[in-house]
Design a protein around this motif. Structure first.
Motif, PDB file in Angstrom:
ATOM      1  N   GLY A   1      42.827  28.189  -8.113  1.00 54.31           N
ATOM      2  CA  GLY A   1      41.799  29.221  -8.038  1.00 54.31           C
ATOM      3  C   GLY A   1      40.407  28.693  -7.744  1.00 54.31           C
ATOM      4  N   ASP A   2      40.205  27.384  -7.852  1.00 55.94           N
ATOM      5  CA  ASP A   2      38.904  26.811  -7.497  1.00 55.94           C
ATOM      6  C   ASP A   2      38.632  27.000  -6.008  1.00 55.94           C
ATOM      7  N   VAL A   3      37.355  26.972  -5.654  1.00 52.91           N
ATOM      8  CA  VAL A   3      36.939  27.145  -4.256  1.00 52.91           C
ATOM      9  C   VAL A   3      35.993  26.002  -3.891  1.00 52.91           C
TER      10      VAL A   3
ATOM     11  N   GLU B   1      29.935  22.841  -2.229  1.00 57.42           N
ATOM     12  CA  GLU B   1      29.862  23.338  -3.603  1.00 57.42           C
ATOM     13  C   GLU B   1      31.269  23.522  -4.147  1.00 57.42           C
ATOM     14  N   HIS B   2      31.501  22.970  -5.330  1.00 62.46           N
ATOM     15  CA  HIS B   2      32.779  23.147  -6.040  1.00 62.46           C
ATOM     16  C   HIS B   2      32.592  24.299  -7.016  1.00 62.46           C
ATOM     17  N   ILE B   3      33.316  25.386  -6.788  1.00 59.05           N
ATOM     18  CA  ILE B   3      33.113  26.629  -7.533  1.00 59.05           C
ATOM     19  C   ILE B   3      34.353  26.921  -8.380  1.00 59.05           C
ATOM     20  N   ARG B   4      34.117  27.278  -9.647  1.00 62.04           N
ATOM     21  CA  ARG B   4      35.207  27.646 -10.563  1.00 62.04           C
ATOM     22  C   ARG B   4      34.808  28.918 -11.317  1.00 62.04           C
ATOM     23  N   ASP B   5      35.670  29.910 -11.247  1.00 57.37           N
ATOM     24  CA  ASP B   5      35.422  31.197 -11.924  1.00 57.37           C
ATOM     25  C   ASP B   5      34.064  31.773 -11.542  1.00 57.37           C
ATOM     26  N   GLY B   6      33.708  31.617 -10.267  1.00 56.10           N
ATOM     27  CA  GLY B   6      32.475  32.194  -9.762  1.00 56.10           C
ATOM     28  C   GLY B   6      31.223  31.394 -10.060  1.00 56.10           C
ATOM     29  N   GLU B   7      31.344  30.283 -10.788  1.00 52.64           N
ATOM     30  CA  GLU B   7      30.196  29.455 -11.132  1.00 52.64           C
ATOM     31  C   GLU B   7      30.273  28.129 -10.380  1.00 52.64           C
TER      32      GLU B   7
ATOM     33  N   ALA C   1      37.147  27.171   1.160  1.00 57.51           N
ATOM     34  CA  ALA C   1      38.552  26.771   1.082  1.00 57.51           C
ATOM     35  C   ALA C   1      38.983  26.821  -0.375  1.00 57.51           C
ATOM     36  N   SER C   2      40.128  27.413  -0.638  1.00 57.91           N
ATOM     37  CA  SER C   2      40.595  27.574  -2.012  1.00 57.91           C
ATOM     38  C   SER C   2      41.705  26.573  -2.337  1.00 57.91           C
ATOM     39  N   PHE C   3      41.925  26.380  -3.633  1.00 56.72           N
ATOM     40  CA  PHE C   3      43.001  25.526  -4.125  1.00 56.72           C
ATOM     41  C   PHE C   3      44.040  26.411  -4.797  1.00 56.72           C
ATOM     42  N   ASP C   4      45.307  26.200  -4.443  1.00 58.41           N
ATOM     43  CA  ASP C   4      46.373  27.022  -5.006  1.00 58.41           C
ATOM     44  C   ASP C   4      47.147  26.304  -6.103  1.00 58.41           C
ATOM     45  N   ARG C   5      46.687  25.124  -6.492  1.00 56.16           N
ATOM     46  CA  ARG C   5      47.300  24.385  -7.595  1.00 56.16           C
ATOM     47  C   ARG C   5      46.307  23.354  -8.105  1.00 56.16           C
TER      48      ARG C   5
END
Length: 321
Positions: free
Chosen positions: A249-251, A300-306, A268-272
Motif C-alpha cells: 500500500g505504500d506509494v 517521496e515515500h508515502i504511507r497512509d497518505g503521509e 508507483a505503488s507497492f503491492d507487498r
C-alpha cells in the motif's frame, strides 16, 4: 533519507546499571547508513520487530545496520566495539560475495561470515558479523574499550546487502537492544533500550535517488553506480528511488522539474512488503530535445497518505557548443 539519531536527555538505557551499548558502526544513521532489520519479536513462524513492524524476518537474532550501496564497502566503514570487553573469537578469511544458494555449501554453517565475538562480563556478549575479508584487526584475548575498531563492514557469510549484523546475548539468550525487557508495545515511543543514546527507528525510508537515461538495472542501483549528473538532450530522462522497508500500500511519488516546468510526475505503488526495492519513471526526449539547464528530481515515500521520507537529486544538461 533524512533520518537522525535521536538523543533524549530523559531517556535512559534499560538495565543501565549492568550494561549499555555505544553505536557499533562508524556512520551517520539516516545519511550514510540505516537499520534494515531488527530482532524478530514473534515466537511463532511469523515475524515482527519490537515496534510491531515488518523490518525483520523469522528467527532473526540481531540488528542489521545497512550501508547505502556496495560502493561503501570499498570506501571502508569501520565496525566498532559497542562496549568494553575481551575478544573471545574472530574469523577473517571468508570472501565478500553476494549470497546465493549455490554458495551455501561453501558457507557450511558460517552464516556470520567474518566476525568478532566480545565478552563483556556478567553474562553479556556481542557478536559482529559480515565483516570485510582481511579487515578484522583484533585477536582473541585482546582487551577492548567501547569504540575500538574491530574491522570494516563487508559482504561475507549469508548476506545479500552490505551491512553489519550485531547480536546481543546474555547468558546465551538473545536480547533485543531496542527492547531488552520485552515490554515494547505497538506504535509506542521507545523509552527503554540498551543504547547509551536513544536511536530513532523509522519503519522504512529512502536510501538513494538519481537521474538516468533509462530505467537503471537494479544491480547498478545497489552498487551505487546508477546515478547520472549530466543529462543528454536527446536521451530519455528518468528519475529513480531506492527504498528500504516498503509495505503493501505504500506509494513512491516521482517528479522531475526543469527549465520549462514539470517534466514528469507519477506515483508507483507497492503491492507487498519488501526489504529493499527500486522504482523509476520518466519521459522520452521531445523532438527538439531537452532544453539546457538544471533539473530536479523529487522522490517521496508515502504511507497512509503521509510522507514518510523524501529526497531530491539534481542534474544538469549543459549548453550545446
Amino acid at each position: 533519507m533524512r533520518l537522525a539519531v535521536l538523543i533524549s536527555s530523559c531517556a535512559m538505557p534499560a538495565m543501565a546499571q549492568d550494561f549499555s551499548l555505544d553505536p557499533p558502526i562508524d556512520c551517520l544513521l539516516g545519511e550514510t547508513c540505516y537499520i534494515q532489520n531488527y530482532v524478530d519479536a514473534d515466537p511463532t513462524d511469523a515475524a515482527r520487530d519490537f515496534a510491531c513492524g515488518s523490518l525483520t524476518y523469522n528467527a532473526h537474532k540481531g540488528t542489521d545496520f545497512g550501508l547505502l550501496s556496495l560502493a561503501a564497502i570499498d570506501a571502508g566503514v569501520d565496525v566498532l566495539a559497542a562496549a568494553d570487553g575481551v575478544v573471545r573469537g574472530t574469523r577473517n578469511n571468508m570472501p565478500d560475495v553476494l549470497f546465493t544458494n549455490d554458495f551455501a555449501n561453501e558457507i557450511d554453517g558460517r552464516d556470520c561470515g567474518n566476525g568478532v565475538v566480545i565478552e563483556h562480563g556478567d553474562g553479556w556478549e556481542t557478536q559482529y558479523c559480515h565483516l570485510k575479508q582481511g579487515s578484522v584487526s583484533v585477536l582473541t584475548g585482546d582487551v577492548l574499550e567501547a569504540g575500538d575498531v574491530l574491522g570494516q563492514v563487508g559482504l561475507s557469510g549469508r548476506t545479500q546487502f552490505p551491512h553489519l549484523h550485531i547480536s546481543v546475548r546474555r547468558h546465551g539468550e538473545t536480547i533485543d537492544p531496542f527492547d531488552p525487557n520485552a515490554t515494547a508495545t505497538c506504535n509506542a515511543p521507545v523509552t527503554e533500550t540498551l543504547w547509551s543514546d536513544l536511536i530513532d527507528t523509522p519503519q522504512g525510508g529512502i536510501l538513494a535517488v538519481g537521474f538516468a537515461d533509462s530505467v537503471p538495472a537494479y544491480d547498478d542501483v545497489k552498487a551505487g553506480t546508477a546515478a547520472l549528473s549530466l543529462l543528454s538532450a536527446d536521451a530519455p530522462m528518468v528519475v529513480w528511488g531506492y527504498v528500504f522497508g516498503p509495505q503493501n500500500g505504500d506509494v513512491l511519488s516521482m517528479k522531475i522539474d526543469g527549465p520549462m516546468g514539470t517534466v514528469f510526475e507519477n506515483q508507483a505503488s507497492f503491492d507487498r512488503s519488501q526489504a529493499l526495492a527500486m522504482r523509476a519513471g520518466g519521459r522520452r526526449a521531445p523532438e527538439a530535445g531537452w532544453p539546457s539547464g538544471s533539473y530536479t528530481g523529487l522522490i517521496e515515500h508515502i504511507r497512509d497518505g503521509e510522507i514518510l521520507d523524501s529526497q531530491t537529486t539534481l542534474a544538469t544538461l549543459p549548453e550545446n557548443d
